[in-house]
Design an enzyme around this catalytic site. Structure first.
Site, PDB file in Angstrom:
ATOM      1  CD  GLU A 114     -41.370 -53.405-102.258  1.00 20.69           C
ATOM      2  OE1 GLU A 114     -42.455 -54.008-102.306  1.00 20.69           O
ATOM      3  OE2 GLU A 114     -40.321 -53.865-102.753  1.00 20.69           O
TER       4      GLU A 114
HETATM    5  C1  TNX Z   1     -42.720 -54.964-105.520  1.00 24.61           C
HETATM    6  S1  TNX Z   1     -42.705 -52.933-107.617  1.00 24.61           S
HETATM    7  C2  TNX Z   1     -41.427 -54.556-105.771  1.00 24.61           C
HETATM    8  C3  TNX Z   1     -40.419 -55.547-106.155  1.00 24.61           C
HETATM    9  C4  TNX Z   1     -40.975 -56.938-106.225  1.00 24.61           C
HETATM   10  C5  TNX Z   1     -42.366 -56.891-106.812  1.00 24.61           C
HETATM   11  C6  TNX Z   1     -42.969 -58.233-107.019  1.00 24.61           C
HETATM   12  C7  TNX Z   1     -41.559 -52.435-106.756  1.00 24.61           C
HETATM   13  C8  TNX Z   1     -41.093 -51.097-106.997  1.00 24.61           C
HETATM   14  N1  TNX Z   1     -41.062 -53.254-105.821  1.00 24.61           N
HETATM   15  O1  TNX Z   1     -39.325 -55.492-105.270  1.00 24.61           O
HETATM   16  O2  TNX Z   1     -40.135 -57.708-107.007  1.00 24.61           O
HETATM   17  O3  TNX Z   1     -43.188 -56.156-105.973  1.00 24.61           O
HETATM   18  O4  TNX Z   1     -44.175 -58.142-107.700  1.00 24.61           O
END
Ligand code: TNX
Length: 467
Positions: free
Chosen positions: A280
């Site tokens: 992300e």
């Molecule tokens: C996605 S899974 C994220 C996290 C959040 C999560 C909540 C991932 C690699 N990144 O930053 O906490 O969703 O479900």
């Protein structure tokens, strides 16, 4: 027989029952595993010559680095394995075969067991909400009972930095002082982190530390302004959004900082892995992301650690041996996962719609996300890591993450983790031919009273016929 995860081979021996004798002693060819069992059963360890009621024996006849054989006869229970890990897993099976309270008897049985996957993990996000050493140790205790062997600690995120780094003291002092919702946060000192690592090692659990970057870095950006693109520290962040933070990718000071952090974390971590996040990074351009990963992967490799990253790092050229943690949802694979597949990366599977322990069970669950859907115990159970990715994918194992945006107490952890983690453990350990949802429900039911005895506030999922 209520063993979870179900052993590869298990054959009852009718008409035979082992009964704990009043003067029972344990004989063990592993000091560590012997001591673990002696403490669990409050029985004495004896020297080699004595008559033992339970014997832990090293044997080269047992296959695999983690395999074991367990035989229950009327006069003795024998666990055999080639390694300490194998003896430890045999002991976990034995502890499940024993009733939770006296009288201690075990029905005759022959078990030959070994795991399907080498990497069987759970993740705890201590960054969104901080959880201290005692909570982490309790988590390790429980996961090791289900033969999981990895605990991934998500140590850094926008809302908090949770591990002290000597050369960069502001990380803990400033970055560690916040968490989601504005609470006081916290961090592990080097000694505390080492205590966690040692406790895990004694239970054959490897700690995988994650330093998430270049996004999910607001806590670091607050602590060291020079890491910011504009050189100015942003305000601390205590909300639950993602994708707004990034390291300055074109500044040498960023890589000096990462070098200091990675060196310190690697030095405290005996396990082979160091996780660099990489998910992300929506405030880093694609080109900058690739530049960043080209620089950071070798920094990690130089410490002797294997790079692990969320599957977004698949877009970046691979460094030899790296592991990509897949957290997508099928059926379509995203470009980064496809890139990782074509580069021959190894995978750990954390499909968000199957094993994300932060998702609600159902609409009624009081806490949790639902962006990947509702996840019942059955959802965690009913999938096959062998067919999730295209044939030929190099799958090392499975990991169930617990993100903690909405998790604030130990009771919250218990609710979301149990019983679903037991289902994930069986997915990761047991051969597909031995797995069956109806049989699993029946076996799992017997674990409820044991969790209750240990003070684990599990979710009484109505799909399980709880004892
Ligand atoms: C996605 S899974 C994220 C996290 C959040 C999560 C909540 C991932 C690699 N990144 O930053 O906490 O969703 O479900």
């Amino acid at each position: 027989m209520h063993v979870v995860p179900v052993p590869a081979h298990i054959v009852p021996v009718p008409g035979v029952t082992w009964v704990l004798p009043p003067d029972a002693v344990i004989r063990s060819e592993s000091a560590d595993v012997g001591a673990y069992l002696a403490e669990a059963l409050r029985l004495p360890l004896a020297d080699d010559r004595s008559e033992a009621a339970i014997a832990l024996v090293r044997s080269d006849d047992v296959d695999g680095d983690e395999g074991y054989a367990l035989e229950v006869d009327a006069d003795v229970i024998v666990v055999r394995a080639r390694t300490d890990a194998g003896l430890f897993y045999g002991v976990q099976t034995l502890l499940q075969l024993l009733p939770p309270s006296a009288p201690f008897t075990v029905a005759g049985v022959r078990i030959a067991d070994a795991p399907r996957f080498a990497y069987r993990g759970a993740m705890l996000d201590v960054a969104r909400h901080f959880f201290g050493v005692e909570v982490v140790l309790r988590f390790i205790d429980e996961l090791s009972r289900y033969k999981l062997n990895v605990l991934h600690l998500h140590l850094t995120d926008d809302q908090g930095w949770r591990i002290a780094v000597d050369k960069r003291p502001e990380l803990a002092r400033i970055g560690g002082a916040t968490q989601v919702g504005g609470g006081t946060g916290g961090f592990f000192t080097a000694d505390e982190y080492s205590r966690i690592v040692a406790y895990a090692a004694a239970r054959h659990v490897t700690i995988v530390p994650e330093i998430d970057m270049p996004g999910h870095t607001n806590a670091a950006l607050v602590s060291y302004p020079e890491l910011n693109v504009d050189g100015a520290a942003p305000p601390a962040y205590t909300g639950v959004d993602v994708g707004f933070s990034t390291f300055a990718v074109h500044r040498e000071t960023t890589y000096e900082f990462i070098g200091d952090v990675v060196e310190a974390v690697a030095a405290l971590t005996p396990g082979p892995y160091l996780h660099i996040g990489g998910d992300e990074a929506q405030s880093t351009s694609t080109e900058d992301y690739l530049t960043f990963m080209r620089r950071v992967q070798p920094i990690v490799a130089a410490t002797g650690k294997t790079v692990v990253g969320w599957h977004q790092i698949g877009a970046a050229p691979r460094i030899a041996g790296r592991i990509v943690q897949y957290w997508g949802r099928g059926p379509e694979l995203d470009d980064e996962t496809r890139a990782a597949l074509s580069q021959g990366d190894r995978f750990v599977l954390s499909p968000a719609d199957k094993v994300y322990l932060d998702m609600k069970y159902t609409a009624d669950t009081p806490i949790g996300h639902d962006w990947a859907g509702y996840i019942t115990t059955r959802t965690c159970y009913d999938w096959d890591p062998g067919t999730l990715l295209p044939a030929g994918a190099d799958v090392l194992g499975v990991e169930a993450p617990l993100w903690t945006e909405f998790v604030t107490t130990t009771a919250d952890i218990d609710l979301l983790v149990f019983p679903r983690l037991a289902a994930v453990a069986e997915v990761a350990w047991s051969p597909p031919v031995a797995r069956d949802w109806d049989a699993f429900r029946g076996r799992l039911a017997a674990h409820g009273p044991r969790w209750t005895m240990r003070g684990v506030a599990f979710h009484p999922d109505p799909e399980i016929p709880w004892a």
